[in-house]
Every structure is written in structure tokens, then in C-alpha cells.
Design a protein around this motif. Sequence first.
Motif: not given
Lengths: 260, 260
Positions: A45, A48, A65, B45-46, B49, B150-152
Motif C-alpha cells: 500500500l 502504491l 497481487e 491496497l486492494d 490495485v 477485480p483486485a483482491g
Amino acid sequence: MTAPADLLPREARARFRDGLATPTAGWSRGFTQANLVVLPRDLALDFLVFAQRNPKPCPVLDVLEAGEVSGPLLDGDVRTDLPRYRVFVDGELVDEPTDVAAHWRDDLVSFLVGCSFTFESALLEAGVPVRHVEQDRNVPMYVTDRRCRPAGALAGPLVVSMRPVPAARVADAVRISGRYPAVHGAPVHVGDPAALGIADLARPDFGDAVDVRPGEVPVFWACGVTPQAAVMESRPPLAITHAPGHMLVTDARDSDYLVP
Amino acid sequence: MTAPADLLPREARARFRDGLATPTAGWSRGFTQANLVVLPRDLALDFLVFAQRNPKPCPVLDVLEAGEVSGPLLDGDVRTDLPRYRVFVDGELVDEPTDVAAHWRDDLVSFLVGCSFTFESALLEAGVPVRHVEQDRNVPMYVTDRRCRPAGALAGPLVVSMRPVPAARVADAVRISGRYPAVHGAPVHVGDPAALGIADLARPDFGDAVDVRPGEVPVFWACGVTPQAAVMESRPPLAITHAPGHMLVTDARDSDYLVP
């Protein structure tokens, strides 16, 4: 044998997977190259946000990921398909292997970051010289005295790449590279290296020095080695990157990142 | 009394801080408006991303780290300075307050996401009609049958905003909005709503219906409500967003996001 410029990305990656270790400038012309930054998930995190706050040096092209080693930009394995890597433990460079399978963990998140090699084809097509390609060297890169905007645990200086450009072509170099904002875009500085805190162009911090000829101006672009400088300064427990100039050759085309 | 279009952003935010709850289309003309998405740090974070993988609906303009409630885009407090919020617990809408101080926690990360209201000034200046501003309504927004990458833990459909445009001005609407890639940029779809899985333009999923007149084509832009749809589908324990159309009015100028 096919010249490196004419290899398809998957062919280039196969050579690197087999152990060839070489800078990638000029390889697979027309295809996008990317910087690699790999960090444990609990720092991802921060990275990013760091990238979001510093988009010129850190334009993120894709994120793999935790647990992913391939993705839309590479039909392969990010742990083996670059020519050379760097492994940092607590900010110290501990290894420069040609694959990182031995260092891999399931919690690692991989960031693919745009690289200025992407617009070099367009510069060359327009007749703007790219000296390090001409001289078959790695691009020269310098740590500047400009600070990035920090994020969480990550802080560090801006790193730049340099290309000498004839004075009459500087505007073209700006205009052409500016059309590729996802891969560093227009230069951050044109001219006096001292204004960026660079003492001597002949002694780059990464890569090789190149000749600057009479009538040429040093032109500086934000560089994807900036995250490596942040890693060295911020000392995360583990980080894996490409070795400077030894990029991931992706399946994306340079034109995918061209803004009309 | 100053018209909403002529208020400075800090003046607009002061009114909202004092409790005024209204859609913000047309407010502080020339200044950028932003979507708000607030998530616990362990989902941040998800989300980043997810945003990186879906840049058209989720262009991140800035991130306020956990513990931060202000930032370069707003000299104020993100918990009070929007006209209306939505609070989701386990994906269910539980509250639509005019401030969220009571719901705040120290581990919340705030994302400011670009909003298509930003290019409406440029459309109006070029004589392209913006129907929901003309009709003093909230922009109509629709959930489509297109899936985001999608992400996480985050997945969901693409949400779009719609503006009816005279057939002869569609090209101008595309060209003008395309110059603002950081605030959704060019349309994702022009014409037949059914091709996006939208059954009835008169029944938007968010905002208000607007008139589509003879000779006009419905034009669809990726919408910053997309993260809210992902929140509703993915059911994180807590999420806070703006209420659709009730945006953060930032201190950034629309021209800051104009690509030449």
C-alpha cells in the motif's frame, strides 16, 4: 541469429530466462519495457501511494497481487524472465542474480513501472539521437537532490535518466516523449545538471556514462529506478527489483501508451 | 448571495460543512470535483490495485493516508466538507449523513477519485449541452453489465454517467472530455443503452433521469460511483463514500487535469 531489436518479447524473455544478462535498451523494438519493484504485501500500500504521489518517476503499468507471478503484460514468470535482478535486505544490496526463485515468497506483490526506453523508438524514428543506444551502453542514471513526496514508510530522492540532445532537437524530444505520459512522459529538466544536484555527468549513479557532444544539451527524464532509491533509503526488510537498465520486456506495444 | 457556480471551493465546502446537502454539479465552476472512497487500511491496497486496473472509472487524484483528514486538494476536513455521505457496513447502506465524524476511525484511508463534472465546464464553453445542469438535477448514473477487473477482495460492475448529446456534437463531446483522462476522459460507450445492459434510461440506478430529446444520442462515461458498486458487492466491514452527485469540491482547477 535474430538481432535483439527484432526479437518478439517472448523470445527476448526466453533468452533472459536461459541466463543471458544484458541491458535491454533497443531490445524488441516497438514493445514496452518495464521496471520491476517487488515488496512484501504489508508495504505494498505504501508503495502504491508513493507511486500515486510521484507519477512522473513511478507510473504503475500493472500490479501482480501476492501469489501471482504472471499477468496480462507478460505471458511468463516475473521471477525468471528479466535479465538481471537486485535483491535488497534492510535496504542493502545483497544479491544481483539472473533469477530470483530462491528469494521468492508467497506474500510478495510485484509492481510493473513504466520505462523511458518505451519512447526511444519514437525518438529514433524522428531522427532524435539516443546516445546510449548508439554507443551500445546502458542509459546513464543519476540520483538528484529533489525529494519525492513520501508515503507511509517510503521516502527518497528523484532519480533521472539522461540523454544528450542537439539543441535544435530538444523541442522534438520534449514533444515526442510528452506523448507517452505512462512511461515518464516529458523531461523533468533540460540543461544544467548542477541544478539537479548532479556533480559530474561522467559519473552516473547507475548505468554507463555516454558522450555529450558540442552543441548538445543534457535532457533529464524521471526514472523508474526512483523506487530503488526509496528502497535503499527506507530499508524495507526485503525488496526485489530489476537491475538498472535490465528491464522486463513486456507484450504491450509502445503505441498502447501513446496519447494522441 | 453568490451563485453556487461562482463560489470559491473553500466557500462551497464551508456551506456543506454547515449542513447544506445538495448535488454539486455546476458548483464552483472551473474547480475539480472528486469522488470519495474511504476504506480501512487493510483493504486500501486492494482498492488501489482495483483503481490501477480500472483507470477509466477509478482515476485516483490523491490518497489521504490513515490518520490524515486533509491534503493538498482540500484545505479542510474530508469528514465534514462534503454535502452528503454514504456509510456502508458489510456492504449495506446504513446511513446517509451530512458529516461522518461519528463513523471515523484512525485506520481509515481516503481516496479522492476524479469526477466527470470536471469536464462539464469545458463542454458548456464549447456549446455542448449538459442536460442535468440545464435541468438542475443530479446526473443520471447506471450500473452496467460490464465487469471491472477485480483486485483482491474487491469486484464489481462498471457504473456509468449519461449525458444526452446532439448527434452533431458527439464528436466534440468525445474530443473535449478525452483531454481530461484523469477525470474519466473520453466516453466508454456512445448510443444503445441496451448494449451496456441498461434497460431503461428513465430509471437510473443513482441520480435523476434527464430528458433525451429527438436527435440526441445517449453518451456514457465511466463513473466514480463504480467503487461504491464494488463496495456493495464485496461487502467490506466498513466503507464511507460521498452520496452520488454530492462531491468533494477541491481546490484543484479543471485545467490542472487538462492534457494539451
